[in-house]
Motif scaffolding. Structure first.
Motif, mmCIF file in Angstrom:
data_model
loop_
_atom_site.group_PDB
_atom_site.id
_atom_site.type_symbol
_atom_site.label_atom_id
_atom_site.label_comp_id
_atom_site.label_asym_id
_atom_site.label_seq_id
_atom_site.Cartn_x
_atom_site.Cartn_y
_atom_site.Cartn_z
ATOM 1 N N LEU A 242 0.806 -1.241 0.043
ATOM 2 C CA LEU A 242 0.357 0.050 0.112
ATOM 3 C C LEU A 242 0.947 1.306 0.085
ATOM 4 O O LEU A 242 0.510 2.290 -0.683
ATOM 5 C CB LEU A 242 -1.076 0.066 1.089
ATOM 6 C CG LEU A 242 -2.057 -0.962 1.278
ATOM 7 C CD1 LEU A 242 -2.769 -1.230 2.391
ATOM 8 C CD2 LEU A 242 -2.982 -0.719 -0.146
ATOM 9 N N ARG A 243 1.960 1.284 0.721
ATOM 10 C CA ARG A 243 2.802 2.440 0.461
ATOM 11 C C ARG A 243 3.430 2.519 -0.832
ATOM 12 O O ARG A 243 3.619 3.898 -0.947
ATOM 13 C CB ARG A 243 3.879 2.064 2.019
ATOM 14 C CG ARG A 243 4.965 3.259 1.868
ATOM 15 C CD ARG A 243 5.897 2.949 2.897
ATOM 16 N NE ARG A 243 5.516 3.316 4.424
ATOM 17 C CZ ARG A 243 5.370 2.416 5.339
ATOM 18 N NH1 ARG A 243 5.833 1.344 5.067
ATOM 19 N NH2 ARG A 243 4.798 2.503 6.638
ATOM 20 N N ARG A 244 3.869 1.469 -1.201
ATOM 21 C CA ARG A 244 4.533 1.508 -2.555
ATOM 22 C C ARG A 244 3.495 1.987 -3.517
ATOM 23 O O ARG A 244 3.902 2.797 -4.514
ATOM 24 C CB ARG A 244 5.048 0.134 -3.036
ATOM 25 C CG ARG A 244 5.586 -0.100 -4.357
ATOM 26 C CD ARG A 244 6.237 -1.391 -4.633
ATOM 27 N NE ARG A 244 7.209 -1.506 -3.213
ATOM 28 C CZ ARG A 244 6.818 -2.624 -2.708
ATOM 29 N NH1 ARG A 244 5.727 -3.438 -2.783
ATOM 30 N NH2 ARG A 244 7.838 -3.144 -1.731
ATOM 31 N N ALA A 245 2.186 1.996 -3.493
ATOM 32 C CA ALA A 245 1.176 2.325 -4.351
ATOM 33 C C ALA A 245 0.925 3.724 -4.126
ATOM 34 O O ALA A 245 -0.071 4.413 -4.742
ATOM 35 C CB ALA A 245 -0.254 1.530 -4.131
ATOM 36 N N GLY A 246 1.357 4.457 -2.823
ATOM 37 C CA GLY A 246 1.015 5.847 -2.840
ATOM 38 C C GLY A 246 -0.197 5.910 -1.759
ATOM 39 O O GLY A 246 -0.864 7.258 -1.597
ATOM 40 N N TYR A 247 -0.666 4.896 -1.221
ATOM 41 C CA TYR A 247 -2.017 4.961 -0.356
ATOM 42 C C TYR A 247 -1.715 5.589 0.803
ATOM 43 O O TYR A 247 -0.862 5.404 1.664
ATOM 44 C CB TYR A 247 -2.772 3.659 -0.113
ATOM 45 C CG TYR A 247 -3.754 3.676 0.703
ATOM 46 C CD1 TYR A 247 -4.998 4.102 0.157
ATOM 47 C CD2 TYR A 247 -3.939 3.051 1.947
ATOM 48 C CE1 TYR A 247 -6.074 4.164 0.965
ATOM 49 C CE2 TYR A 247 -4.879 3.076 2.745
ATOM 50 C CZ TYR A 247 -5.992 3.582 2.402
ATOM 51 O OH TYR A 247 -7.258 3.759 2.999
ATOM 52 N N ASP A 248 -2.455 6.623 1.229
ATOM 53 C CA ASP A 248 -2.421 7.348 2.443
ATOM 54 C C ASP A 248 -3.700 7.432 3.084
ATOM 55 O O ASP A 248 -3.806 8.730 4.210
ATOM 56 C CB ASP A 248 -1.788 8.919 1.959
ATOM 57 C CG ASP A 248 -2.782 9.659 1.323
ATOM 58 O OD1 ASP A 248 -3.923 9.154 0.922
ATOM 59 O OD2 ASP A 248 -2.443 10.974 0.884
#
Length: 282
Positions: A242-248
């Motif tokens: 999720l971090r790699r996908a830019g999810y915040d």
């Protein structure tokens, strides 16, 4: 990313028990109890199941004020238990539209929706796809008008590739995924493969872990919920994807049917799960 709680963790306390699997706790909670617990447990947000809440303007305004005062980020949730009936309940779209306005009123920029559930999934994916696409496309003008993104949950009704195909076909900024990290384990899919497929589309989450229950093979009860990090999902890898996908957005801990080894103490399971998330997030 924001450690959070999904109010569905407390479904038994809203009078909604799985028949044959859960017992009524003998007391009730209100949404104000959920917000209080979120604060006590150090959550930064909540995902709120609209099916358990009143929809009048006075209540929604009070709820928004309480969320703002507590500093809680929020997602609104629509569709329990069967949503659009896998496309066979187009009349349910009217209720979805009503909840879009409710989501906006409480200040939620994302609303989780269910296209269906494990009981409504058609045998044929082409039929399923043909039923859902026009319904979903028809909802997007209202979502844009309200400024609320619709996030489709993988709700034991859609394989990861099927949900991704819907999202890629429609390709709208007003439609994404509510990634449930464990539901597709119950459909025989490998959890991290599901996360990788859906992470680019994820706008909300149910961060859930599950462990097998011997003797319940083939039933919903075969994969009950456990605190994060104690099951098969691989939560550190999920967070990394999720971090790699830019999810915040919210990492909303969800407990549905709690594993019998944890008894009926949902709050303890949530506390352990939030602690695990905070460690992973640093």
């Amino acid at each position: 990313m924001i450690p959070a709680i999904d109010s569905y963790c407390f479904h038994r306390y809203f009078g909604d028990c799985y028949p044959g699997l859960e017992r009524d706790p003998g007391r009730r909670m209100e949404v104000w109890d959920v917000l209080r617990l979120a604060g006590e447990l150090g959550a930064g947000g909540v995902s709120l199941e609209g099916c358990y809440l009143p929809g009048d303007a006075a209540f929604l305004d009070r709820l928004r004020g309480a969320l703002d005062a507590a500093g809680l980020a929020r997602v609104w949730a629509w569709g329990h238990p069967d949503g659009l009936g896998s496309g066979r309940k187009p009349e349910a779209a009217e209720d979805l539209l009503r909840h879009l306005a409710m989501a906006r009123r409480v200040g939620a920029g994302v609303m989780r929706i269910c296209c269906g559930g494990r009981r409504t999934r058609p045998d044929s994916w082409p039929e399923h796809r043909a039923l859902l696409l026009p319904l979903l496309r028809g909802l997007l003008p209202a979502a844009e008008a309200q400024g609320v993104v619709l996030a489709i949950e993988n709700h034991i009704d859609l394989l990861a590739g099927e949900l991704a195909e819907l999202l890629e076909t429609i390709d709208s900024p007003w439609l994404g995924a509510c990634l449930d990290t464990a539901n597709n384990v119950r459909m025989g899919e490998e959890p991290l493969a599901v996360v990788r497929r859906l992470a680019p589309w994820t706008r909300a989450t149910h961060v859930k872990d599950v462990a097998p229950l011997p003797g319940a093979e083939g039933a919903f009860a075969a994969w009950p919920s456990v605190p994060l990090g104690e099951g098969v999902v691989g939560i550190p890898a999920v967070i990394a994807e999720l971090r790699r996908a830019g999810y915040d957005g919210l990492l909303a801990v969800e407990i549905d049917y709690l594993h019998p080894r944890h008894g009926t103490d949902e709050i303890a399971a949530i506390r352990r799960s939030l602690d695990a998330l905070r460690l992973l997030l640093g």
